[in-house]
Design a protein around this motif. Structure first.
Motif, PDB file in Angstrom:
ATOM      1  N   LEU A   9       0.735  -1.341  -0.010  1.00 36.86           N
ATOM      2  CA  LEU A   9      -0.040   0.158   0.111  1.00 36.86           C
ATOM      3  C   LEU A   9       0.834   1.295  -0.028  1.00 36.86           C
ATOM      4  CD1 LEU A   9      -2.787  -0.973   2.654  1.00 36.86           C
ATOM      5  CD2 LEU A   9      -3.180  -0.368  -0.061  1.00 36.86           C
ATOM      6  N   TYR A  10       2.098   1.235   0.426  1.00 32.42           N
ATOM      7  CA  TYR A  10       3.017   2.529   0.518  1.00 32.42           C
ATOM      8  C   TYR A  10       2.938   3.224  -0.712  1.00 32.42           C
ATOM      9  CZ  TYR A  10       6.200   5.510   2.940  1.00 32.42           C
ATOM     10  OH  TYR A  10       6.742   6.633   3.316  1.00 32.42           O
ATOM     11  N   GLU A  11       3.784   2.740  -1.641  1.00 28.62           N
ATOM     12  CA  GLU A  11       3.495   3.757  -2.859  1.00 28.62           C
ATOM     13  C   GLU A  11       2.103   3.986  -3.289  1.00 28.62           C
ATOM     14  OE1 GLU A  11       6.405   5.052  -4.127  1.00 28.62           O
ATOM     15  OE2 GLU A  11       7.496   3.979  -2.438  1.00 28.62           O
ATOM     16  N   PRO A  12       1.319   3.106  -3.382  1.00 27.11           N
ATOM     17  CA  PRO A  12       0.104   3.943  -4.030  1.00 27.11           C
ATOM     18  C   PRO A  12      -0.603   5.070  -3.109  1.00 27.11           C
ATOM     19  CG  PRO A  12       0.062   1.449  -4.036  1.00 27.11           C
ATOM     20  CD  PRO A  12       1.198   1.729  -3.580  1.00 27.11           C
ATOM     21  N   GLY A  35       3.182   6.136   8.461  1.00 26.89           N
ATOM     22  CA  GLY A  35       3.245   4.760   8.265  1.00 26.89           C
ATOM     23  C   GLY A  35       1.836   4.248   7.922  1.00 26.89           C
ATOM     24  N   ILE A  36       1.765   2.814   7.728  1.00 26.13           N
ATOM     25  CA  ILE A  36       0.732   2.290   7.494  1.00 26.13           C
ATOM     26  C   ILE A  36       0.669   0.998   8.352  1.00 26.13           C
ATOM     27  CG2 ILE A  36      -0.664   1.053   5.796  1.00 26.13           C
ATOM     28  CD1 ILE A  36       0.954   2.735   3.436  1.00 26.13           C
ATOM     29  N   LYS A  37      -0.366   0.785   8.952  1.00 27.35           N
ATOM     30  CA  LYS A  37      -0.363  -0.542   9.689  1.00 27.35           C
ATOM     31  C   LYS A  37      -2.098  -0.989   9.756  1.00 27.35           C
ATOM     32  CE  LYS A  37       0.894  -3.079  13.640  1.00 27.35           C
ATOM     33  NZ  LYS A  37       1.745  -3.071  14.923  1.00 27.35           N
ATOM     34  N   ASN A  38      -2.267  -2.414   9.025  1.00 26.49           N
ATOM     35  CA  ASN A  38      -3.715  -2.804   9.129  1.00 26.49           C
ATOM     36  C   ASN A  38      -4.432  -2.202   8.373  1.00 26.49           C
ATOM     37  OD1 ASN A  38      -2.494  -5.117  10.713  1.00 26.49           O
ATOM     38  ND2 ASN A  38      -2.877  -4.054  12.583  1.00 26.49           N
ATOM     39  N   ILE A  67      -8.124   8.552  -0.722  1.00 26.07           N
ATOM     40  CA  ILE A  67      -7.497   7.130  -0.829  1.00 26.07           C
ATOM     41  C   ILE A  67      -8.355   6.178  -0.936  1.00 26.07           C
ATOM     42  CG2 ILE A  67      -6.199   5.526   1.015  1.00 26.07           C
ATOM     43  CD1 ILE A  67      -4.645   8.141   2.040  1.00 26.07           C
ATOM     44  N   ARG A  68      -9.502   6.161  -0.409  1.00 28.63           N
ATOM     45  CA  ARG A  68     -10.528   5.260  -0.534  1.00 28.63           C
ATOM     46  C   ARG A  68     -11.128   5.129  -2.162  1.00 28.63           C
ATOM     47  NH1 ARG A  68     -14.656   5.388   4.720  1.00 28.63           N
ATOM     48  NH2 ARG A  68     -13.262   4.440   6.039  1.00 28.63           N
ATOM     49  N   ASN A  69     -11.077   6.219  -2.581  1.00 28.85           N
ATOM     50  CA  ASN A  69     -11.417   6.318  -4.066  1.00 28.85           C
ATOM     51  C   ASN A  69     -10.437   5.680  -4.913  1.00 28.85           C
ATOM     52  OD1 ASN A  69     -13.928   7.308  -3.675  1.00 28.85           O
ATOM     53  ND2 ASN A  69     -13.236   9.535  -4.060  1.00 28.85           N
ATOM     54  N   ASP A  70      -8.969   6.132  -4.648  1.00 25.35           N
ATOM     55  CA  ASP A  70      -7.929   5.796  -5.391  1.00 25.35           C
ATOM     56  C   ASP A  70      -7.542   4.076  -5.198  1.00 25.35           C
ATOM     57  OD1 ASP A  70      -7.694   8.179  -6.617  1.00 25.35           O
ATOM     58  OD2 ASP A  70      -6.026   8.515  -5.265  1.00 25.35           O
ATOM     59  N   ILE A  71      -7.759   3.469  -4.057  1.00 19.21           N
ATOM     60  CA  ILE A  71      -7.199   2.459  -3.547  1.00 19.21           C
ATOM     61  C   ILE A  71      -8.086   1.326  -3.053  1.00 19.21           C
ATOM     62  CG2 ILE A  71      -5.335   1.436  -2.262  1.00 19.21           C
ATOM     63  CD1 ILE A  71      -3.931   4.157  -2.249  1.00 19.21           C
ATOM     64  N   HIS A  72      -8.710   1.543  -1.967  1.00 22.64           N
ATOM     65  CA  HIS A  72      -9.714   0.684  -1.409  1.00 22.64           C
ATOM     66  C   HIS A  72     -10.579   1.326  -0.318  1.00 22.64           C
ATOM     67  CE1 HIS A  72     -11.079  -2.999   0.674  1.00 22.64           C
ATOM     68  NE2 HIS A  72     -10.598  -3.767  -0.386  1.00 22.64           N
ATOM     69  N   PRO A  73     -11.645   0.910  -0.439  1.00 22.81           N
ATOM     70  CA  PRO A  73     -12.837   1.561   0.319  1.00 22.81           C
ATOM     71  C   PRO A  73     -12.805   1.515   1.763  1.00 22.81           C
ATOM     72  CG  PRO A  73     -14.023   0.019  -0.665  1.00 22.81           C
ATOM     73  CD  PRO A  73     -12.702   0.079  -1.275  1.00 22.81           C
ATOM     74  N   GLU A  74     -12.060   0.485   2.372  1.00 21.05           N
ATOM     75  CA  GLU A  74     -11.865   0.326   3.718  1.00 21.05           C
ATOM     76  C   GLU A  74     -10.719   0.993   4.263  1.00 21.05           C
ATOM     77  OE1 GLU A  74     -12.389  -3.895   4.565  1.00 21.05           O
ATOM     78  OE2 GLU A  74     -13.861  -4.379   3.136  1.00 21.05           O
ATOM     79  N   LEU A  75      -9.679   1.670   3.743  1.00 15.03           N
ATOM     80  CA  LEU A  75      -8.663   2.365   4.305  1.00 15.03           C
ATOM     81  C   LEU A  75      -9.102   3.410   5.077  1.00 15.03           C
ATOM     82  CD1 LEU A  75      -6.327   2.464   1.187  1.00 15.03           C
ATOM     83  CD2 LEU A  75      -6.019   0.950   3.348  1.00 15.03           C
ATOM     84  N   THR A  76      -8.526   3.715   6.179  1.00 20.00           N
ATOM     85  CA  THR A  76      -8.705   4.746   7.045  1.00 20.00           C
ATOM     86  C   THR A  76      -7.548   5.683   7.341  1.00 20.00           C
ATOM     87  OG1 THR A  76      -8.526   3.590   8.948  1.00 20.00           O
ATOM     88  CG2 THR A  76     -10.814   3.638   8.221  1.00 20.00           C
ATOM     89  N   VAL A  77      -7.707   6.839   7.617  1.00 23.29           N
ATOM     90  CA  VAL A  77      -6.671   7.985   7.751  1.00 23.29           C
ATOM     91  C   VAL A  77      -6.813   8.446   9.477  1.00 23.29           C
ATOM     92  CG1 VAL A  77      -5.563  10.005   7.091  1.00 23.29           C
ATOM     93  CG2 VAL A  77      -6.411   8.352   5.476  1.00 23.29           C
TER      94      VAL A  77
END
Length: 91
Positions: A9-12, A35-38, A67-77
């Motif tokens: 997920l990091y680069e996207p 960073g990104i975790k889970n 981020i949700r539109n570009d990558i995945h709808p379950e990501l949170t910030v």
């Protein structure tokens, strides 16, 4: 469940954040990717975005939406305020 590892997920996510960065910069702000975790993306709002009354709206309806539109709808910030200790291994 998010079908990507945190490393994948990091680069996207960096690319997606580049889309919203000009919006933040126009108002004298910015952000750092911590960073990104889970599937949780940890950022730090900086400049005028740090402590701004609208930062919660910016986070959810600007950054997270992109981020949700570009990558995945379950990501949170999540914003980690300046001065708050951050250790991704404890998240």
């Amino acid at each position: 469940m998010i079908p990507f590892s945190d490393e994948e997920l990091y680069e996207p996510i960096l690319e997606s954040l580049k889309v919203v960065m000009p919006m933040l910069e126009r108002d004298g702000g910015g952000m750092k990717l911590l960073g990104i975790k889970n599937g949780v993306v940890y950022v730090q709002l900086i400049g005028h975005c740090n402590g701004c009354a609208a930062s919660g709206q910016t986070l959810k309806f600007g950054i997270e939406k992109q981020i949700r539109n570009d990558i995945h709808p379950e990501l949170t910030v999540v914003n980690i305020p300046i001065g708050q200790e951050f250790d991704i291994s404890k998240m």
